[in-house]
Design a protein around this motif. Structure first.
Motif, PDB file in Angstrom:
ATOM      1  N   VAL A 157       0.877  -1.172   0.000  1.00 37.39           N
ATOM      2  CA  VAL A 157       0.000   0.000   0.000  1.00 37.39           C
ATOM      3  C   VAL A 157       0.915   1.223   0.000  1.00 37.39           C
ATOM      4  O   VAL A 157       1.690   1.430   0.934  1.00 37.39           O
ATOM      5  N   PHE A 158       0.840   2.025  -1.066  1.00 34.02           N
ATOM      6  CA  PHE A 158       1.730   3.170  -1.219  1.00 34.02           C
ATOM      7  C   PHE A 158       1.127   4.406  -0.555  1.00 34.02           C
ATOM      8  O   PHE A 158      -0.003   4.786  -0.834  1.00 34.02           O
ATOM      9  N   LEU A 159       1.924   5.017   0.332  1.00 33.11           N
ATOM     10  CA  LEU A 159       1.496   6.222   1.030  1.00 33.11           C
ATOM     11  C   LEU A 159       2.530   7.320   0.822  1.00 33.11           C
ATOM     12  O   LEU A 159       3.669   7.052   0.407  1.00 33.11           O
ATOM     13  N   ALA A 160       2.163   8.546   1.095  1.00 34.30           N
ATOM     14  CA  ALA A 160       3.011   9.689   0.739  1.00 34.30           C
ATOM     15  C   ALA A 160       4.158   9.925   1.702  1.00 34.30           C
ATOM     16  O   ALA A 160       5.174  10.505   1.324  1.00 34.30           O
ATOM     17  N   SER A 161       4.023   9.497   2.972  1.00 33.59           N
ATOM     18  CA  SER A 161       5.041   9.834   3.969  1.00 33.59           C
ATOM     19  C   SER A 161       5.016   8.830   5.117  1.00 33.59           C
ATOM     20  O   SER A 161       4.060   8.066   5.285  1.00 33.59           O
ATOM     21  N   GLY A 162       6.074   8.881   5.924  1.00 33.90           N
ATOM     22  CA  GLY A 162       6.128   8.045   7.112  1.00 33.90           C
ATOM     23  C   GLY A 162       5.038   8.397   8.105  1.00 33.90           C
ATOM     24  O   GLY A 162       4.539   7.525   8.830  1.00 33.90           O
ATOM     25  N   PHE A 163       4.662   9.669   8.157  1.00 36.12           N
ATOM     26  CA  PHE A 163       3.589  10.102   9.046  1.00 36.12           C
ATOM     27  C   PHE A 163       2.280   9.405   8.682  1.00 36.12           C
ATOM     28  O   PHE A 163       1.541   8.936   9.562  1.00 36.12           O
ATOM     29  N   GLU A 164       2.005   9.281   7.378  1.00 32.54           N
ATOM     30  CA  GLU A 164       0.806   8.569   6.938  1.00 32.54           C
ATOM     31  C   GLU A 164       0.917   7.075   7.224  1.00 32.54           C
ATOM     32  O   GLU A 164      -0.080   6.423   7.546  1.00 32.54           O
ATOM     33  N   LEU A 165       2.130   6.528   7.124  1.00 32.02           N
ATOM     34  CA  LEU A 165       2.322   5.105   7.405  1.00 32.02           C
ATOM     35  C   LEU A 165       1.884   4.764   8.826  1.00 32.02           C
ATOM     36  O   LEU A 165       1.126   3.811   9.043  1.00 32.02           O
ATOM     37  N   ARG A 185       9.720   5.502  14.972  1.00 29.72           N
ATOM     38  CA  ARG A 185       9.445   5.837  16.372  1.00 29.72           C
ATOM     39  C   ARG A 185       9.139   7.322  16.551  1.00 29.72           C
ATOM     40  O   ARG A 185       8.256   7.701  17.325  1.00 29.72           O
ATOM     41  N   TYR A 186       9.835   8.161  15.802  1.00 29.54           N
ATOM     42  CA  TYR A 186       9.566   9.594  15.904  1.00 29.54           C
ATOM     43  C   TYR A 186       8.283   9.985  15.176  1.00 29.54           C
ATOM     44  O   TYR A 186       7.592  10.920  15.594  1.00 29.54           O
ATOM     45  N   GLN A 187       7.943   9.262  14.134  1.00 27.11           N
ATOM     46  CA  GLN A 187       6.671   9.532  13.454  1.00 27.11           C
ATOM     47  C   GLN A 187       5.505   9.142  14.358  1.00 27.11           C
ATOM     48  O   GLN A 187       4.478   9.827  14.386  1.00 27.11           O
ATOM     49  N   PHE A 188       5.641   8.035  15.079  1.00 24.20           N
ATOM     50  CA  PHE A 188       4.615   7.669  16.063  1.00 24.20           C
ATOM     51  C   PHE A 188       4.437   8.802  17.070  1.00 24.20           C
ATOM     52  O   PHE A 188       3.316   9.208  17.389  1.00 24.20           O
ATOM     53  N   LYS A 189       5.543   9.322  17.560  1.00 18.69           N
ATOM     54  CA  LYS A 189       5.509  10.396  18.557  1.00 18.69           C
ATOM     55  C   LYS A 189       4.803  11.628  18.007  1.00 18.69           C
ATOM     56  O   LYS A 189       3.972  12.244  18.684  1.00 18.69           O
ATOM     57  N   ARG A 190       5.116  12.012  16.775  1.00 17.44           N
ATOM     58  CA  ARG A 190       4.506  13.197  16.159  1.00 17.44           C
ATOM     59  C   ARG A 190       3.015  13.012  15.952  1.00 17.44           C
ATOM     60  O   ARG A 190       2.241  13.969  15.992  1.00 17.44           O
ATOM     61  N   ALA A 191       2.604  11.771  15.716  1.00 13.45           N
ATOM     62  CA  ALA A 191       1.194  11.477  15.466  1.00 13.45           C
ATOM     63  C   ALA A 191       0.412  11.246  16.761  1.00 13.45           C
ATOM     64  O   ALA A 191      -0.789  10.943  16.720  1.00 13.45           O
ATOM     65  N   GLY A 192       1.090  11.399  17.920  1.00  9.14           N
ATOM     66  CA  GLY A 192       0.414  11.178  19.195  1.00  9.14           C
ATOM     67  C   GLY A 192       0.132   9.717  19.471  1.00  9.14           C
ATOM     68  O   GLY A 192      -0.813   9.370  20.197  1.00  9.14           O
ATOM     69  N   ILE A 193       0.957   8.826  18.908  1.00  8.36           N
ATOM     70  CA  ILE A 193       0.801   7.381  19.067  1.00  8.36           C
ATOM     71  C   ILE A 193       1.950   6.871  19.928  1.00  8.36           C
ATOM     72  O   ILE A 193       3.102   7.241  19.716  1.00  8.36           O
TER      73      ILE A 193
END
Length: 250
Positions: A157-165, A185-193
């Motif tokens: 599944v192709f997504l635009a960014s790690g944040f979307e992943l 791990r940092y994308q999880f943090k930015r997404a509040g996960i």
């Protein structure tokens, strides 16, 4: 005649020296924290800090306007198609080394298949994917590693960014993601996960991150940047540590 030849040679050498001293490079990057990301109209992160220090050590003028943050697939193609273009942060692979000139390493990068801790997925090898859907960013290292392993496009599944992943993984729209462990791990943090709710299901690769330039960029420029980067890493090793960077940013 000899004077004219000597003068011509001097002009050529002068032009080459000027190029090496003050190259006109265009830099492409993506949202890839903590290495490079967008804040208030500026690109920030570990890699952009290192790049500015390279320019500073070499006596080159750094222009923030020559750094463009784009989705990774577009940044990747723009670097391949522009003779004076470079890109960061890129994970080194032998396949990519045939397409780009690398400046690095800046730091290690471990790429893995990541999933939720509550799931029972066990992948001893990539042939056990079955009907699972794996989120990737096109031409990101995770995508390229899966492609090289022969994973069918239908499984991706192709997504635009790690944040979307990480968002799609939380929403269970995808089963797994293939991405850099530190960046995820940092994308999880930015997404509040909470990243503690996720685990590495299967390691894919251990390599390093760096800067990469179009093959047409002057080799002397690339060599000088590599030498400067080595000096900076010896002088200020702490700035290449993601934990140190975020402790200073918070």
């Amino acid at each position: 005649m000899m004077f004219r030849f000597a003068f011509t040679l001097f002009v050529v050498m002068l032009a080459h020296g000027a190029l090496a001293k003050e190259p006109k490079l265009v830099w492409f990057t993506e949202d890839y924290p903590p290495f490079n990301y967008h804040v208030n109209g500026q690109v920030e992160g570990i890699s952009i800090k290192a790049l500015k220090l390279i320019y500073q050590d070499l006596g080159w003028k750094f222009d923030d306007n020559e750094v463009m943050l784009l989705p990774w697939p577009r940044a990747y193609q723009m670097t391949l198609s522009n003779r004076n273009a470079c890109i960061f942060s890129m994970t080194y692979t032998e396949e990519r080394a045939k397409l780009f000139q690398f400046i690095g390493p800046t730091m290690d990068n471990h790429v893995a298949i990541i999933g939720h801790k509550e799931t029972s997925y066990k992948l001893s090898n990539l042939k056990n994917i079955g009907n699972l859907k794996i989120g990737v960013v096109k031409n990101d290292i995770g995508h390229q590693l899966l492609r090289q392993a022969g994973i069918d496009k239908e499984s991706l599944v192709f997504l635009a960014s790690g944040f979307e992943l990480v968002q799609m993984l939380k929403l269970k729209r995808i089963d797994l993601i293939a991405y850099g462990d530190v960046i995820a791990r940092y994308q999880f943090k930015r997404a509040g996960i909470n990243p503690k709710h996720y685990r590495i299901v299967m390691p894919l690769s251990s390599s390093y991150l760096g800067f990469a330039c179009n093959k047409a960029v002057d080799q002397h420029v690339v060599d000088k940047m590599n030498d400067a980067l080595k000096t900076i890493k010896r002088r200020q090793p702490e700035i290449f540590d993601p934990e140190y960077f975020y402790s200073k940013a918070e």
